[in-house]
Design a protein around this motif. Structure first.
Motif, PDB file in Angstrom:
ATOM      1  N   THR A 223      25.334 -36.872  34.380  1.00 19.49           N
ATOM      2  CA  THR A 223      25.503 -37.004  33.369  1.00 19.49           C
ATOM      3  C   THR A 223      24.505 -38.510  33.758  1.00 19.49           C
ATOM      4  O   THR A 223      24.242 -39.393  35.147  1.00 19.49           O
ATOM      5  CB  THR A 223      26.754 -37.253  32.415  1.00 19.49           C
ATOM      6  OG1 THR A 223      27.216 -38.937  34.263  1.00 19.49           O
ATOM      7  CG2 THR A 223      28.094 -36.278  33.118  1.00 19.49           C
ATOM      8  N   HIS A 245      20.718 -43.979  24.376  1.00 23.89           N
ATOM      9  CA  HIS A 245      21.164 -42.184  24.330  1.00 23.89           C
ATOM     10  C   HIS A 245      22.369 -42.336  24.480  1.00 23.89           C
ATOM     11  O   HIS A 245      22.449 -41.808  24.409  1.00 23.89           O
ATOM     12  CB  HIS A 245      19.467 -41.620  24.426  1.00 23.89           C
ATOM     13  CG  HIS A 245      18.450 -41.979  24.641  1.00 23.89           C
ATOM     14  ND1 HIS A 245      17.183 -42.110  24.984  1.00 23.89           N
ATOM     15  CD2 HIS A 245      18.012 -41.427  23.033  1.00 23.89           C
ATOM     16  CE1 HIS A 245      16.032 -41.854  24.256  1.00 23.89           C
ATOM     17  NE2 HIS A 245      16.631 -41.580  23.345  1.00 23.89           N
ATOM     18  N   MET A 248      24.434 -39.157  28.444  1.00 19.78           N
ATOM     19  CA  MET A 248      24.390 -37.357  28.693  1.00 19.78           C
ATOM     20  C   MET A 248      23.663 -36.580  29.949  1.00 19.78           C
ATOM     21  O   MET A 248      24.285 -37.475  30.646  1.00 19.78           O
ATOM     22  CB  MET A 248      22.241 -37.451  27.974  1.00 19.78           C
ATOM     23  CG  MET A 248      22.620 -38.361  26.922  1.00 19.78           C
ATOM     24  SD  MET A 248      20.316 -38.956  26.674  1.00 19.78           S
ATOM     25  CE  MET A 248      20.580 -40.678  28.308  1.00 19.78           C
ATOM     26  N   GLN A 251      19.840 -31.959  30.351  1.00 25.26           N
ATOM     27  CA  GLN A 251      19.233 -31.390  28.876  1.00 25.26           C
ATOM     28  C   GLN A 251      19.321 -31.790  27.765  1.00 25.26           C
ATOM     29  O   GLN A 251      18.266 -32.040  27.647  1.00 25.26           O
ATOM     30  CB  GLN A 251      20.468 -29.984  28.761  1.00 25.26           C
ATOM     31  CG  GLN A 251      19.603 -29.315  27.491  1.00 25.26           C
ATOM     32  CD  GLN A 251      17.826 -28.272  28.094  1.00 25.26           C
ATOM     33  OE1 GLN A 251      18.248 -27.366  27.898  1.00 25.26           O
ATOM     34  NE2 GLN A 251      17.060 -29.191  26.820  1.00 25.26           N
ATOM     35  N   GLN A 252      20.307 -32.836  26.946  1.00 28.00           N
ATOM     36  CA  GLN A 252      20.409 -33.886  26.394  1.00 28.00           C
ATOM     37  C   GLN A 252      19.526 -34.975  26.603  1.00 28.00           C
ATOM     38  O   GLN A 252      18.684 -35.415  25.884  1.00 28.00           O
ATOM     39  CB  GLN A 252      21.563 -34.245  26.419  1.00 28.00           C
ATOM     40  CG  GLN A 252      22.829 -33.202  26.014  1.00 28.00           C
ATOM     41  CD  GLN A 252      23.924 -34.165  25.889  1.00 28.00           C
ATOM     42  OE1 GLN A 252      24.439 -34.474  26.826  1.00 28.00           O
ATOM     43  NE2 GLN A 252      24.496 -33.225  24.750  1.00 28.00           N
ATOM     44  N   ALA A 255      15.435 -33.506  25.702  1.00 30.40           N
ATOM     45  CA  ALA A 255      15.231 -32.770  24.406  1.00 30.40           C
ATOM     46  C   ALA A 255      15.289 -34.544  23.674  1.00 30.40           C
ATOM     47  O   ALA A 255      14.955 -34.257  22.527  1.00 30.40           O
ATOM     48  CB  ALA A 255      16.659 -32.018  23.987  1.00 30.40           C
ATOM     49  N   LYS A 256      16.318 -35.205  24.370  1.00 27.05           N
ATOM     50  CA  LYS A 256      16.092 -36.764  23.837  1.00 27.05           C
ATOM     51  C   LYS A 256      14.808 -37.353  24.289  1.00 27.05           C
ATOM     52  O   LYS A 256      14.067 -38.771  23.772  1.00 27.05           O
ATOM     53  CB  LYS A 256      17.447 -37.441  23.748  1.00 27.05           C
ATOM     54  CG  LYS A 256      18.460 -37.202  23.054  1.00 27.05           C
ATOM     55  CD  LYS A 256      19.480 -37.919  23.178  1.00 27.05           C
ATOM     56  CE  LYS A 256      20.415 -37.500  22.511  1.00 27.05           C
ATOM     57  NZ  LYS A 256      21.745 -38.196  22.646  1.00 27.05           N
ATOM     58  N   ASP A 383      14.833 -27.693  23.991  1.00 23.14           N
ATOM     59  CA  ASP A 383      14.244 -28.775  23.452  1.00 23.14           C
ATOM     60  C   ASP A 383      14.392 -28.174  21.953  1.00 23.14           C
ATOM     61  O   ASP A 383      14.276 -28.987  20.820  1.00 23.14           O
ATOM     62  CB  ASP A 383      12.415 -29.285  24.174  1.00 23.14           C
ATOM     63  CG  ASP A 383      12.892 -30.650  24.631  1.00 23.14           C
ATOM     64  OD1 ASP A 383      13.415 -30.623  25.096  1.00 23.14           O
ATOM     65  OD2 ASP A 383      11.509 -30.210  25.081  1.00 23.14           O
ATOM     66  N   THR A 386      17.706 -27.349  20.110  1.00 25.22           N
ATOM     67  CA  THR A 386      18.330 -28.811  19.763  1.00 25.22           C
ATOM     68  C   THR A 386      18.197 -30.054  19.323  1.00 25.22           C
ATOM     69  O   THR A 386      18.836 -30.257  18.609  1.00 25.22           O
ATOM     70  CB  THR A 386      19.400 -29.176  21.052  1.00 25.22           C
ATOM     71  OG1 THR A 386      18.875 -29.314  21.994  1.00 25.22           O
ATOM     72  CG2 THR A 386      19.957 -27.649  21.788  1.00 25.22           C
ATOM     73  N   GLY A 387      16.430 -29.305  19.582  1.00 24.12           N
ATOM     74  CA  GLY A 387      16.180 -30.910  18.703  1.00 24.12           C
ATOM     75  C   GLY A 387      14.717 -30.230  17.607  1.00 24.12           C
ATOM     76  O   GLY A 387      15.517 -30.481  16.639  1.00 24.12           O
TER      77      GLY A 387
END
Length: 462
Positions: A223, A245, A248, A251-252, A255-256, A383, A386-387
């Motif tokens: 994380t 952010h 996360m 992957q998150q 994407a962010k 990406d 989810t984005g």
């Protein structure tokens, strides 16, 4: 006797120079004769010869350039002329990557023995059919809408370049008189797709991700925490607008597009492992497109501080890429780690053309393993799902993509990027679009151009 010996030595010395010079001339004549014959200062280009004949067409047979008795005639469509300038080239040969400059021999039927002399009555120069669709080029040019930048669309399964546009541009049939003095034309002779060296912003996180996959075994189980910025070596590394952010997974974080996370990863891996991974991905090397040699990208953290190393992992510092490099890299990801080499020539016909020299797909050397490519594909698909959302790509399936904003300092001075590919083999398109000198982000500036290009490519699919 001494005088005779000196004369012999001098004679031998001059014979040596003569033989060396003659050998050099013959070598240059053999390798460069076609280029010499087609220089603008030679008479046959001004209409006094009847042998310098050739044609350049797009993939659908649309004539982009015809040379008849040395006279050049470009397309009737002004937008086609402007949007294909860096592919076709200009009359003066200032655009070195243009077909009429780089492929003079194939275009005019030049022969090393006869030159352009018409010893065969039926001898003709070549017809070069490109892989590019001039309608897609026109579309990309219109969508760039006067802004500086570049757009490239390829078929990652075959390596065919379907669209290649670089701006600024000009009309080769009516070149402006102030091309070399008007600042609005700065860089006009450079095809940015092949030779551009541009700050990539967050699109570089694709490369940092590839490095992390290979060097951080627990990447997916970790994380990451971001409160908007970190301080390294007394200087900050910040996320866009200092956005925090929070906590996360990887992957998150991708994407962010979390700068803090990717800076930390680059610093953790260190200079040697980052440089080794980036070099393996081909950034600091050239590649070729039908013999046209690309510019190298740039990634060098040898003398970087930890703060600068962090920024390099985000796509800032001194990082530089070209759209052509990015589309080739993404094509390799789509193709399991190995690129189909890019090509702009579909075929060449003509009396003196070597059969089979062009138009044959060629698989390049692997840039990454299949497992690395598969994980990158999964992350980049995430990406989108989810984005950005699939609506951004107008229904084209399985798009994997990354946006980026290369910050160069000052207002209206960003590079807005969008790079990616469709993993659906029925729409095997890879793309890279960059809009320069913009205040907007990649999704806002490059995004609409990619959307229109993909839609048109699908609609006009062979």
């Amino acid at each position: 006797m001494k005088t005779t010996g000196k004369r012999s030595a001098f004679l031998f010395f001059f014979i040596l120079i003569f033989v060396g010079g003659l050998s050099f001339f013959l070598f240059e004549y053999g390798t460069e004769g076609g280029k010499w014959a087609m220089q603008p200062y030679n008479a046959h280009l001004s209409g006094t010869s009847t042998t310098a004949n050739g044609t350049v067409e797009d993939r659908n047979g649309v004539t982009l350039l015809k040379i008849q008795n040395g006279k050049r005639t470009y397309s009737d469509d002004r937008l086609v002329r402007k949007s294909t300038l860096h592919l076709v080239g200009d009359t003066n040969g200032d655009i070195s990557t243009g077909v009429q400059n780089a492929f003079k021999t194939e275009l005019t039927g030049y022969n090393i023995v006869t030159g352009l002399a018409d010893v065969k009555a039926a001898k003709q120069g070549g017809t070069i059919r490109l892989t590019v669709d001039s309608d897609l080029n026109k579309l990309a040019y219109r969508e760039l809408d006067g802004r500086k930048g570049a757009a490239v669309l390829t078929n990652w399964k075959t390596g065919e370049v379907l669209c290649m546009v670089s701006t600024p541009t000009f009309d080769p049939a009516n070149p402006p008189s102030d091309l070399k003095t008007n600042s609005s034309y700065n860089g006009v002779f450079v095809n940015k797709v092949i030779s551009g060296q541009l700050t990539p912003g967050s699109t570089f996180k694709i490369l940092t991700t590839a490095a992390a996959i290979q060097n951080i075994p627990d990447l997916d189980s970790r994380t990451f925490y971001c409160n908007g910025s970190i301080v390294v070596d007394g200087n900050p590394i910040t996320c866009v607008n200092h956005e925090a952010h929070g906590t996360m997974n990887f992957q998150q974080a991708l994407a962010k597009s979390c700068n803090v996370t990717f800076a930390k990863l680059a610093i953790e891996m260190g200079k040697n492992r980052m440089e080794s991974a980036v070099n393996a991905l081909g950034l600091n090397s050239t590649y070729t497109i039908d013999g046209l040699v690309s510019a190298k990208g740039h990634y060098d953290v040898t003398n970087a501080s930890n703060n600068q190393l962090g920024w390099s992992g985000v796509g800032q510092y001194t990082d530089q890429v070209s759209p052509g490099y990015m589309v080739r890299l993404l094509g390799a990801v789509a193709n399991g780690g190995t690129p189909e080499e890019l090509r702009i020539i579909q075929n060449v016909s003509g009396d003196l053309v070597t059969p089979g020299k062009y138009g044959i797909p060629k698989t390049g050397q692997a840039l990454m393993s299949q497992s690395v490519a598969q994980r990158l594909k999964t992350y980049l698909r995430g990406d989108v799902s989810t984005g950005y959302g699939d609506d951004m790509f107008n229904g084209v399936k399985e798009v994997c993509a990354k946006t980026g904003t290369g910050e160069l300092g000052g207002e209206h001075n960003n590079n807005g990027w969008l790079v990616g590919f469709s993993a659906d083999e029925s729409t095997p398109y890879a793309f890279a679009v960059v809009v320069q000198q913009t205040a907007g982000y990649g999704s806002q500036t490059a995004g609409p151009i990619v959307r229109e290009l993909l839609s048109a490519a699908v609609a006009n699919k062979d």
